[in-house]
Each structure stands twice: as structure tokens, then as C-alpha cells.
Design a protein around this motif. Structure first.
Motif: not given
Length: 84
Positions: A15-31
């Protein structure tokens, strides 16, 4: 110094998609970092120390949360953001 990074994240699990999408969302939180995801990789742009600090912290978190994974990155010491 400005830094541009092209990053790919490969969690070694079925189930690799969920970790990838979560990582990208955390990156987007870095203002302080501009994040441009696409189908093959994610591009990051910002000041060197801020980008590297965020990557260090978020990669460690991903290893701890999801287990074995591979990160592949290209680093360019300039601002290579798409113009336009």
C-alpha cells in the motif's frame, strides 16, 4: 543559497500510495518551501538550510512511520523553478 530538489519516495510496501501522498502533504505544510508534485516526482524549491532541514525531519518521520523506504533525490544549487 537557493536550492532546487527533485525527490521521489518509494515505500517498500504493498500500500505505497498513502505514504507518498502523506509525505507530500507534510512537505506542503512547510511554508518556507515551494512544493510542486507531479506523477513521477516532487520538486522542492527554497533556501538551502530550510529545504535540507525539512527533508531531514520528514524523511526520518517517514522511515519511523512506514518502515523501509527508498528516497531518490537530485539537488541543484540554484532556483530552477518553472518560469511563467
Amino acid at each position: 543559497m537557493e536550492l532546487s530538489v527533485e525527490l521521489s519516495f518509494y515505500p517498500l510496501q504493498d500500500q505505497y500510495k498513502k505514504p507518498i501522498l502523506a509525505f507530500i502533504e507534510r512537505l506542503k505544510q512547510e511554508l518556507s518551501i515551494e512544493v510542486i508534485p507531479n506523477r513521477m516526482s516532487t520538486q522542492l524549491f527554497g533556501e538551502y538550510d530550510q529545504v535540507m532541514s525539512a527533508l531531514s525531519r520528514l524523511m526520518k518521520n517517514s522511515f519511523e512511520q512506514y518502515g523501509t523506504a527508498v528516497f531518490v533525490a537530485k539537488f541543484i544549487n540554484s532556483d530552477r523553478r518553472p518560469k511563467g
